[in-house]
Structure formats: structure tokens, C-alpha cells
Design a protein around this motif. Structure first.
Motif, PDB file in Angstrom:
ATOM      1  N   ASP A  63      28.972  34.473  40.739  1.00 36.90           N
ATOM      2  CA  ASP A  63      29.093  33.122  41.296  1.00 36.90           C
ATOM      3  C   ASP A  63      29.389  33.147  42.801  1.00 36.90           C
ATOM      4  O   ASP A  63      29.440  32.094  43.436  1.00 36.90           O
ATOM      5  CB  ASP A  63      30.230  32.355  40.602  1.00 36.90           C
ATOM      6  N   TYR A  64      29.612  34.310  43.362  1.00 39.06           N
ATOM      7  CA  TYR A  64      30.151  34.443  44.717  1.00 39.06           C
ATOM      8  C   TYR A  64      29.282  33.749  45.776  1.00 39.06           C
ATOM      9  O   TYR A  64      29.784  32.956  46.583  1.00 39.06           O
ATOM     10  CB  TYR A  64      30.321  35.923  45.060  1.00 39.06           C
ATOM     11  N   LYS A  65      27.991  34.034  45.778  1.00 37.62           N
ATOM     12  CA  LYS A  65      27.117  33.452  46.806  1.00 37.62           C
ATOM     13  C   LYS A  65      27.016  31.946  46.663  1.00 37.62           C
ATOM     14  O   LYS A  65      26.922  31.220  47.662  1.00 37.62           O
ATOM     15  CB  LYS A  65      25.738  34.110  46.767  1.00 37.62           C
ATOM     16  N   LEU A  66      27.042  31.452  45.431  1.00 43.65           N
ATOM     17  CA  LEU A  66      27.015  30.010  45.195  1.00 43.65           C
ATOM     18  C   LEU A  66      28.294  29.356  45.710  1.00 43.65           C
ATOM     19  O   LEU A  66      28.248  28.332  46.403  1.00 43.65           O
ATOM     20  CB  LEU A  66      26.844  29.723  43.706  1.00 43.65           C
ATOM     21  N   ILE A  67      29.434  29.936  45.384  1.00 48.11           N
ATOM     22  CA  ILE A  67      30.716  29.394  45.816  1.00 48.11           C
ATOM     23  C   ILE A  67      30.813  29.381  47.343  1.00 48.11           C
ATOM     24  O   ILE A  67      31.394  28.469  47.948  1.00 48.11           O
ATOM     25  CB  ILE A  67      31.880  30.202  45.201  1.00 48.11           C
ATOM     26  N   GLN A  68      30.223  30.369  47.978  1.00 50.30           N
ATOM     27  CA  GLN A  68      30.200  30.412  49.447  1.00 50.30           C
ATOM     28  C   GLN A  68      29.278  29.350  50.030  1.00 50.30           C
ATOM     29  O   GLN A  68      29.579  28.773  51.074  1.00 50.30           O
ATOM     30  CB  GLN A  68      29.731  31.787  49.928  1.00 50.30           C
ATOM     31  N   TRP A  69      28.143  29.084  49.374  1.00 51.19           N
ATOM     32  CA  TRP A  69      27.118  28.208  49.953  1.00 51.19           C
ATOM     33  C   TRP A  69      27.493  26.735  49.879  1.00 51.19           C
ATOM     34  O   TRP A  69      27.285  25.990  50.841  1.00 51.19           O
ATOM     35  CB  TRP A  69      25.769  28.439  49.266  1.00 51.19           C
ATOM     36  N   VAL A  70      28.031  26.278  48.757  1.00 48.30           N
ATOM     37  CA  VAL A  70      28.352  24.859  48.617  1.00 48.30           C
ATOM     38  C   VAL A  70      29.624  24.533  49.397  1.00 48.30           C
ATOM     39  O   VAL A  70      30.423  25.412  49.708  1.00 48.30           O
ATOM     40  CB  VAL A  70      28.531  24.463  47.131  1.00 48.30           C
ATOM     41  N   LYS A  71      29.811  23.265  49.714  1.00 48.14           N
ATOM     42  CA  LYS A  71      31.047  22.881  50.407  1.00 48.14           C
ATOM     43  C   LYS A  71      32.245  23.025  49.482  1.00 48.14           C
ATOM     44  O   LYS A  71      33.263  23.623  49.844  1.00 48.14           O
ATOM     45  CB  LYS A  71      30.962  21.446  50.915  1.00 48.14           C
ATOM     46  N   TYR A  72      32.109  22.465  48.271  1.00 54.41           N
ATOM     47  CA  TYR A  72      33.229  22.467  47.334  1.00 54.41           C
ATOM     48  C   TYR A  72      33.040  23.586  46.308  1.00 54.41           C
ATOM     49  O   TYR A  72      32.670  23.349  45.156  1.00 54.41           O
ATOM     50  CB  TYR A  72      33.341  21.109  46.633  1.00 54.41           C
ATOM     51  N   GLY A  73      33.262  24.813  46.765  1.00 52.56           N
ATOM     52  CA  GLY A  73      33.168  25.972  45.885  1.00 52.56           C
ATOM     53  C   GLY A  73      34.515  26.226  45.239  1.00 52.56           C
ATOM     54  O   GLY A  73      35.466  26.629  45.903  1.00 52.56           O
ATOM     55  N   ILE A  74      34.596  25.988  43.936  1.00 52.08           N
ATOM     56  CA  ILE A  74      35.874  26.038  43.223  1.00 52.08           C
ATOM     57  C   ILE A  74      35.921  27.261  42.304  1.00 52.08           C
ATOM     58  O   ILE A  74      35.054  27.423  41.439  1.00 52.08           O
ATOM     59  CB  ILE A  74      36.099  24.765  42.385  1.00 52.08           C
ATOM     60  N   ALA A  75      36.923  28.100  42.488  1.00 55.09           N
ATOM     61  CA  ALA A  75      37.125  29.260  41.621  1.00 55.09           C
ATOM     62  C   ALA A  75      38.135  28.919  40.535  1.00 55.09           C
ATOM     63  O   ALA A  75      39.069  28.125  40.753  1.00 55.09           O
ATOM     64  CB  ALA A  75      37.627  30.448  42.428  1.00 55.09           C
ATOM     65  N   MET A  76      37.948  29.514  39.365  1.00 53.53           N
ATOM     66  CA  MET A  76      38.906  29.341  38.279  1.00 53.53           C
ATOM     67  C   MET A  76      40.128  30.234  38.523  1.00 53.53           C
ATOM     68  O   MET A  76      40.009  31.310  39.123  1.00 53.53           O
ATOM     69  CB  MET A  76      38.256  29.715  36.946  1.00 53.53           C
ATOM     70  N   LYS A  77      41.274  29.792  38.045  1.00 56.83           N
ATOM     71  CA  LYS A  77      42.485  30.602  38.189  1.00 56.83           C
ATOM     72  C   LYS A  77      42.316  31.950  37.515  1.00 56.83           C
ATOM     73  O   LYS A  77      42.886  32.960  37.964  1.00 56.83           O
ATOM     74  CB  LYS A  77      43.691  29.863  37.601  1.00 56.83           C
ATOM     75  N   ASN A  78      41.514  32.005  36.454  1.00 58.88           N
ATOM     76  CA  ASN A  78      41.244  33.253  35.740  1.00 58.88           C
ATOM     77  C   ASN A  78      40.103  34.047  36.382  1.00 58.88           C
ATOM     78  O   ASN A  78      39.664  35.060  35.827  1.00 58.88           O
ATOM     79  CB  ASN A  78      40.883  32.964  34.289  1.00 58.88           C
ATOM     80  N   GLY A  79      39.628  33.612  37.548  1.00 57.73           N
ATOM     81  CA  GLY A  79      38.480  34.235  38.185  1.00 57.73           C
ATOM     82  C   GLY A  79      38.795  35.531  38.915  1.00 57.73           C
ATOM     83  O   GLY A  79      39.954  35.935  39.059  1.00 57.73           O
ATOM     84  N   HIS A  80      37.732  36.164  39.404  1.00 56.14           N
ATOM     85  CA  HIS A  80      37.850  37.414  40.150  1.00 56.14           C
ATOM     86  C   HIS A  80      38.640  37.159  41.443  1.00 56.14           C
ATOM     87  O   HIS A  80      38.411  36.141  42.126  1.00 56.14           O
ATOM     88  CB  HIS A  80      36.456  37.939  40.480  1.00 56.14           C
ATOM     89  N   PRO A  81      39.543  38.064  41.814  1.00 55.16           N
ATOM     90  CA  PRO A  81      40.345  37.867  43.033  1.00 55.16           C
ATOM     91  C   PRO A  81      39.517  37.625  44.288  1.00 55.16           C
ATOM     92  O   PRO A  81      39.867  36.783  45.119  1.00 55.16           O
ATOM     93  CB  PRO A  81      41.153  39.164  43.135  1.00 55.16           C
ATOM     94  N   ASN A  82      38.404  38.330  44.434  1.00 53.80           N
ATOM     95  CA  ASN A  82      37.568  38.157  45.628  1.00 53.80           C
ATOM     96  C   ASN A  82      36.880  36.799  45.637  1.00 53.80           C
ATOM     97  O   ASN A  82      36.629  36.233  46.709  1.00 53.80           O
ATOM     98  CB  ASN A  82      36.530  39.270  45.725  1.00 53.80           C
ATOM     99  N   LEU A  83      36.551  36.277  44.475  1.00 55.54           N
ATOM    100  CA  LEU A  83      35.951  34.943  44.399  1.00 55.54           C
ATOM    101  C   LEU A  83      36.971  33.891  44.817  1.00 55.54           C
ATOM    102  O   LEU A  83      36.640  32.956  45.557  1.00 55.54           O
ATOM    103  CB  LEU A  83      35.461  34.663  42.973  1.00 55.54           C
ATOM    104  N   LYS A  84      38.204  34.050  44.380  1.00 52.66           N
ATOM    105  CA  LYS A  84      39.251  33.091  44.739  1.00 52.66           C
ATOM    106  C   LYS A  84      39.509  33.092  46.241  1.00 52.66           C
ATOM    107  O   LYS A  84      39.793  32.045  46.830  1.00 52.66           O
ATOM    108  CB  LYS A  84      40.528  33.395  43.946  1.00 52.66           C
ATOM    109  N   LEU A  85      39.384  34.244  46.875  1.00 52.86           N
ATOM    110  CA  LEU A  85      39.562  34.325  48.327  1.00 52.86           C
ATOM    111  C   LEU A  85      38.460  33.567  49.069  1.00 52.86           C
ATOM    112  O   LEU A  85      38.699  32.997  50.143  1.00 52.86           O
ATOM    113  CB  LEU A  85      39.573  35.787  48.778  1.00 52.86           C
ATOM    114  N   ALA A  86      37.256  33.548  48.516  1.00 56.72           N
ATOM    115  CA  ALA A  86      36.117  32.901  49.166  1.00 56.72           C
ATOM    116  C   ALA A  86      36.020  31.409  48.862  1.00 56.72           C
ATOM    117  O   ALA A  86      35.280  30.685  49.536  1.00 56.72           O
ATOM    118  CB  ALA A  86      34.818  33.590  48.739  1.00 56.72           C
TER     119      ALA A  86
END
Length: 274
Positions: free
Chosen positions: A223-246
Motif C-alpha cells: 500500500d506504500y506508494k498509494l498512501i504516498q500518492w493520495v493526500k489522505y493516506g491513512i495507515a492502520m495502527k496494525n500496519g507496517h512501521p514504515n507505512l505509518k511513517l509515510a
């Protein structure tokens, strides 16, 4: 700008377990669609294990589109008992043969999603293969390094989490691959340029929607590139640490209705969910 499109991953995000949408998420999605906001699923799964979930959310009656294989298929599901594939891109025969050889040389099992959308292609029988058969509702067929079977995506199963990064490094020797991890020991392999971000961009262009009008929720590095591309990229609390940082923001866990909480926060006033 107001949000016009919501993009949702399945496992670890929309779903509270392998098959069930969290009730809070279901209510939020239906309210969202009633307001005319488009909702789509973007998953690494095959259509066979995605369409019923989309129908449970009434996506087939509203927006009517799903993204499968991390973007290898973009599908219109508005027609009864029929899939219209709007976009597809598969791995080349040379890439597939090289990946199977790589897996065999490194004593790793694979699961390949066939371009017939009806079969799982494997290099060996294993417990994980049996799990994938049940998970995808697909039979498997064993192949070797000489296969000419087409595949949209290949899963490569590492035996231990610590193998993942060294295996990813070695896979870079095979040209033009899109590599991501969706769990602690699974590597997802697509053709270069095939990912959830490019698939959503395809639909946004079709619908005249901008990146800052999109909210997306996910938990994995696919999901990383998608979360980076959209304005409101929301990571789940149970998500990968690097995804939450982005991410633009982090919502609660999938088991607590984190998607509903994100929609509540960014789409609707709290009063509408009381």
C-alpha cells in the motif's frame, strides 16, 4: 477539497478477519456511497476472493470497480455475473521462468495467480499452498521453470522474516519487477509499474478526480506508494512501521473498525455516526 474517492485495502484494513467486513466499516461505506462518494477496493487478492466482499459493501451497485493483484487487474463488476477487465498487465514468460528458477534455487515455495483468473500456479506442494487454495477458492497446478503459463502476480514465501530483505536484494537481479511485502514473510512480485497507486491513478483519470480528493487506507508495504500518492493516506495502527511513517494519519486497528474511524474523521461530522 472535498473527498470524492475512498480506496480500501482488504486484509488488515477493511476486514476484521479473512472474510468479514467490520460492521462499523460497512455502515461507514454505505453512508459514504449514499453521499455520492466513490468507494473502491484495492487488494493483492484475486477477483475470486474479492468480488463477494465488494458486493457485501454494495460497491457493485455504486462505484462498481475493484483493483486486484496490486493493480494487475482493474475490473468493472457492475454487470451481473460478469467481469469487465478495464486494465491488465502480467509478468513476461522470461520473468516468470526466472522467478521460478530463483525460488527453486533458494528452496522457496511460490503461488502464481494465473491470467485465466481460475488457477493458482505452484512450484511445489506445501501447507502454504493448501492455505492459498482455500483462501482464494482456486485449485492449484504444479509447473516448472519451462512453463509458458501467464501470471499477473507471484507470491514468494520466505521461511523466516529475516530472509525477506536478503531475498529482495537478490530479486533485483531479475529486471523490471515491482517488489513489495504484504506480510512478515511474503514477497509480492508484479511487473514493474504495476502497483495500487498507478491503478488508482488510472481510475482517477477516468473519473476526473485529483490526488487531493482521495482518501486511502492500508496496512502493508504493497500500500506504500498509494498512501504516498493520495493526500489522505491513512495507515492502520496494525500496519507496517514504515507505512505509518509515510502516512498522513494513523487510524485504529482493523479489528476495531479503523476504516470507519478514518471516514468519520475526514468525510463526515461525528454527529452523522451518532
Amino acid at each position: 477539497m472535498p473527498i470524492k474517492l475512498i480506496v480500501l485495502d482488504l486484509d488488515g484494513t477493511l476486514l476484521k478477519n479473512r472474510w468479514k467486513v467490520h460492521p462499523k466499516n460497512l455502515v461507514a461505506i454505505q453512508k459514504t456511497q449514499d453521499k455520492g462518494i466513490k468507494v473502491i477496493i484495492a487488494t493483492g487478492r484475486a477477483p475470486s476472493s474479492t468480488i463477494d466482499i465488494a458486493k457485501a459493501c454494495l460497491i457493485h451497485e455504486q462505484t462498481g470497480h475493484i483493483i486486484c493483484y496490486n493493480g494487475g487487474n482493474i475490473i468493472d463488476i457492475t454487470k451481473e455475473n460478469k467481469m469487465d477487465i478495464l486494465y491488465e498487465k502480467s509478468l513476461s514468460t522470461e520473468q516468470i521462468q526466472a522467478i521460478i528458477k530463483f525460488a527453486n534455487d533458494n528452496n522457496l515455495a511460490i503461488w502464481g495467480y494465473s491470467t485465466d483468473n481460475k488457477t493458482g500456479l505452484i512450484n511445489r506442494s506445501s501447507l502454504r499452498v493448501k492455505i492459498m487454495e482455500n483462501f482464494n477458492h482456486l485449485p492449484s497446478k504444479q509447473i516448472d521453470e519451462t512453463t509458458t503459463e501467464g501470471m499477473y502476480k507471484i507470491l514468494l514465501f520466505c521461511k523466516k522474516k529475516k530472509q525477506v530483505n536478503p531475498i529482495l536484494e537478490k530479486l533485483n537481479d531479475i529486471k523490471d519487477l515491482e517488489l513489495a511485502t504484504s506480510s512478515h514473510s511474503v514477497i509480492e512480485i508484479n511487473p514493474l509499474g504495476v502497483n495500487k497507486a498507478t491503478a488508482v491513478q488510472f481510475l482517477c483519470k477516468k473519473w476526473g478526480i485529483k490526488a487531493d480528493e482521495v482518501l486511502a487506507c492500508g496496512d502493508g508495504m504493497n500500500d506504500y506508494k498509494l498512501i504516498q500518492w493520495v493526500k489522505y493516506g491513512i495507515a492502520m495502527k496494525n500496519g507496517h512501521p514504515n507505512l505509518k511513517l509515510a502516512a498522513y494519519d494513523v487510524t485504529t486497528k482493523n479489528t476495531c473498525g479503523g476504516v470507519a474511524k478514518a471516514i468519520d474523521k475526514y468525510v463526515f461530522p461525528i454527529s452523522e455516526f451518532d
